[in-house]
Write a protein that holds these residues in place. Structure first.
Motif, PDB file in Angstrom:
ATOM      1  N   SER A 191      31.251  42.352  37.025  1.00 14.25           N
ATOM      2  CA  SER A 191      32.457  42.649  36.253  1.00 14.25           C
ATOM      3  C   SER A 191      33.332  41.403  36.198  1.00 14.25           C
ATOM      4  O   SER A 191      33.082  40.424  36.905  1.00 14.25           O
ATOM      5  N   THR A 237      40.615  41.859  33.044  1.00 15.95           N
ATOM      6  CA  THR A 237      40.426  42.640  31.802  1.00 15.95           C
ATOM      7  C   THR A 237      41.770  43.141  31.259  1.00 15.95           C
ATOM      8  O   THR A 237      42.004  43.124  30.056  1.00 15.95           O
ATOM      9  N   GLU A 256      34.126  39.162  31.649  1.00 20.88           N
ATOM     10  CA  GLU A 256      32.783  39.221  32.232  1.00 20.88           C
ATOM     11  C   GLU A 256      31.986  37.960  31.867  1.00 20.88           C
ATOM     12  O   GLU A 256      31.251  37.420  32.689  1.00 20.88           O
ATOM     13  N   ARG A 259      36.046  51.522  29.593  1.00 21.03           N
ATOM     14  CA  ARG A 259      36.449  50.860  30.832  1.00 21.03           C
ATOM     15  C   ARG A 259      35.481  51.218  31.968  1.00 21.03           C
ATOM     16  O   ARG A 259      34.998  52.339  32.066  1.00 21.03           O
ATOM     17  N   GLY A 260      35.223  50.255  32.816  1.00 19.71           N
ATOM     18  CA  GLY A 260      34.281  50.463  33.923  1.00 19.71           C
ATOM     19  C   GLY A 260      32.830  50.352  33.478  1.00 19.71           C
ATOM     20  O   GLY A 260      31.898  50.646  34.231  1.00 19.71           O
ATOM     21  N   GLY A 261      32.623  49.874  32.247  1.00 19.63           N
ATOM     22  CA  GLY A 261      31.284  49.905  31.649  1.00 19.63           C
ATOM     23  C   GLY A 261      30.263  48.928  32.200  1.00 19.63           C
ATOM     24  O   GLY A 261      29.090  48.990  31.813  1.00 19.63           O
ATOM     25  N   SER A 262      30.647  48.039  33.109  1.00 18.37           N
ATOM     26  CA  SER A 262      29.632  47.151  33.701  1.00 18.37           C
ATOM     27  C   SER A 262      28.590  47.959  34.463  1.00 18.37           C
ATOM     28  O   SER A 262      27.439  47.535  34.617  1.00 18.37           O
TER      29      SER A 262
HETATM   30  N1  ASP Z   1      36.112  44.747  33.339  1.00 16.28           N
HETATM   31  C1  ASP Z   1      35.952  46.028  32.700  1.00 16.28           C
HETATM   32  C2  ASP Z   1      37.051  46.967  33.156  1.00 16.28           C
HETATM   33  O1  ASP Z   1      37.974  46.556  33.851  1.00 16.28           O
HETATM   34  C3  ASP Z   1      34.602  46.608  32.901  1.00 16.28           C
HETATM   35  C4  ASP Z   1      34.178  46.823  34.335  1.00 16.28           C
HETATM   36  O2  ASP Z   1      34.828  46.334  35.264  1.00 16.28           O
HETATM   37  O3  ASP Z   1      33.164  47.493  34.549  1.00 16.28           O
HETATM   38  O4  ASP Z   1      37.042  48.115  32.780  1.00 16.28           O
END
Ligand code: ASP
Length: 438
Positions: free
Chosen positions: A38, A51, A117, A185-188
């Motif tokens: 991420s 992000t 990323e 969001r959180g898609g890594s």
């Molecule tokens: N950087 C992105 C986020 O903050 C994706 C991730 O961290 O998975 O949502």
């Protein structure tokens, strides 16, 4: 040869100390050949994720964005300096000039967000001496922003063939014309799962800052235990109900191939973490009665009644169509003699309430309508160590003993779903944890 894919979240790569821990984790196991990361997360509670800074930068694009751009740049320059990655490996002027140029010439929001990323993984690849593979070349999206699974598999397989060790940025990909798109969001986590699937990984390791999935929200239960093992279905249920560990779309790609997910702690790599897999090890009667508890607040129920309704076919179809056309997701639907109750998100319902209720009145002519706000759905996932009927009894008793008003309770496989008033939510979670885990 067996391969592991390791995905590291934002807190695992937030600064040089964290990145060094990541390097040690990778070095300790030769089969960890592909890593996904991420963008840098928070270094302390009052810090800002890169992000979030990038989204801010995008919002400021038509005004004064200099401070934000400088702050983002500084994070990478500091990180590179602390890791000893010099300008020969990464030219920050060139990278940031390109970002600024895109920003002012109409670059889109996903492109700007993806740079977190992109830069992070270029930097990590240079530090580790691994190959950098740009996600824009391998994670394929349709023009409307949907992941194209088959094309992604093909592009990833091709790019990884013969590559001994690679770093792949999470969170984004591109359409066939090169336009950058991101996951939510959180898609890594999703990127990591896609890589794990294509290389048929022995395990998809998801490294974060907790030693696995906690059995309850630590803001409500003091130091909850972490879950040792659970099934993909149970994980999906807990995630959907709000247990925030893994992006919910990260489960399907690995589940399809039966690849286990191991959620681990970068700050305590010796902890075994949580294993998510198809085949569950036999549960012992000594195991806690439940895997975990999770819930969502902010529900509204709509209850409709009309004498003789139960004998009329088509009522449910009409009701569901009206709600569906208004884009409302039903998280609970109950019917009884001459009545219907459905639960929808209060936030989603508010803007469409007037039109939805108007259509319901015209199409169904209910005799009475009750709308109740301030409700929560609480999910209890069974471990299988108790017969489900016994568990239902224990759940009800535990809630009854602390005076919780159970508005509805039903069992769906290994999940008990309970509707309660939000004011009683925390009391309910504590009571269930105490009765079924402690
Ligand atoms: N950087 C992105 C986020 O903050 C994706 C991730 O961290 O998975 O949502």
């Amino acid at each position: 040869m067996s391969v592991k894919v390791a995905k590291f979240g934002g807190s695992s790569v937030a600064d040089a100390t964290q990145v060094k821990k990541v390097a040690a984790i990778l070095a300790s196991d030769d089969t960890r050949r592909y890593m996904v990361a991420s963008a840098p997360g928070k270094r302390s509670t009052d810090d800002v994720k890169v992000t979030d800074l990038l989204y801010k930068l995008y919002e400021q694009r038509k005004g004064d964005y200099t401070d934000t751009l400088t702050a983002i740049r500084q994070r990478y320059v500091d990180l590179a300096g602390d890791l000893g990655v010099g300008p020969a490996a990464l030219d920050w002027d060139k990278e940031f000039d390109a970002i600024e140029e895109h920003l002012v010439s109409g670059g889109k929001r996903p492109y700007v967000a993806s740079r977190g990323e992109y830069l992070q993984c270029k930097l990590i690849a240079a530090y580790l001496g691994w190959t950098f593979i740009d996600a824009a070349d391998v994670i394929r999206f349709s023009k409307s922003g949907e992941l194209l699974a088959a094309q992604t598999d093909e592009a990833l397989a091709k790019a990884l063939a013969g590559v001994e060790r690679a770093v792949i940025p999470g969170f984004y990909g591109a359409t066939s014309d090169g336009t950058i798109r991101t996951f939510s969001r959180g898609g890594s986590d999703v990127t990591g799962a896609l890589v794990a699937r294509v290389v048929a990984a022995e395990v998809y390791e998801n490294w974060t800052d907790v030693s696995g999935i906690l059995m309850a929200d630590p803001r409500i239960v003091d130091q909850p235990r972490s879950i040792g093992r659970l099934s993909y279905t149970a994980l999906r249920e807990l995630t959907y109900l709000g247990a925030s560990v893994l992006h919910e779309d990260a489960i399907t790609p690995v589940r399809e191939r039966g690849i286990p997910i191991n959620i681990r702690n970068t700050n305590a790599p010796e902890d075994p973490g949580t294993w998510v897999q198809t085949e569950m090890a036999a549960v012992s009667t000594k195991d806690p009665a439940i895997m975990g508890l999770a819930g969502k607040q902010g529900y509204t129920t709509i209850t409709l009644r009309k004498p003789q309704w139960s004998g009329m076919p088509g009522v449910s179809g009409t009701l569901f169509n009206i709600l569906g056309d208004a884009n409302l997701v039903l998280d609970l639907a109950l019917t009884s003699i001459d009545g219907w109750t459905v639960a929808v998100s209060t936030e989603a319902f508010a803007p469409v309430r007037h039109s939805v209720m108007g259509q319901i009145k015209t199409a169904l002519e209910p005799a009475t309508i009750e709308i109740e706000n301030g409700l929560s759905l609480l999910g209890v996932v069974s471990s299988g160590s108790l017969p489900e009927t016994v568990l239902t009894g224990r759940v009800s008793t535990a809630l009854c003993e602390v005076g919780i008003d159970i508005l509805s309770i039903f069992r769906w496989g290994d999940l008990h779903l309970i509707t309660i008033n939000t004011t009683q939510y925390e009391t309910a979670v504590r009571a269930l944890y105490q009765a079924l885990v402690d």
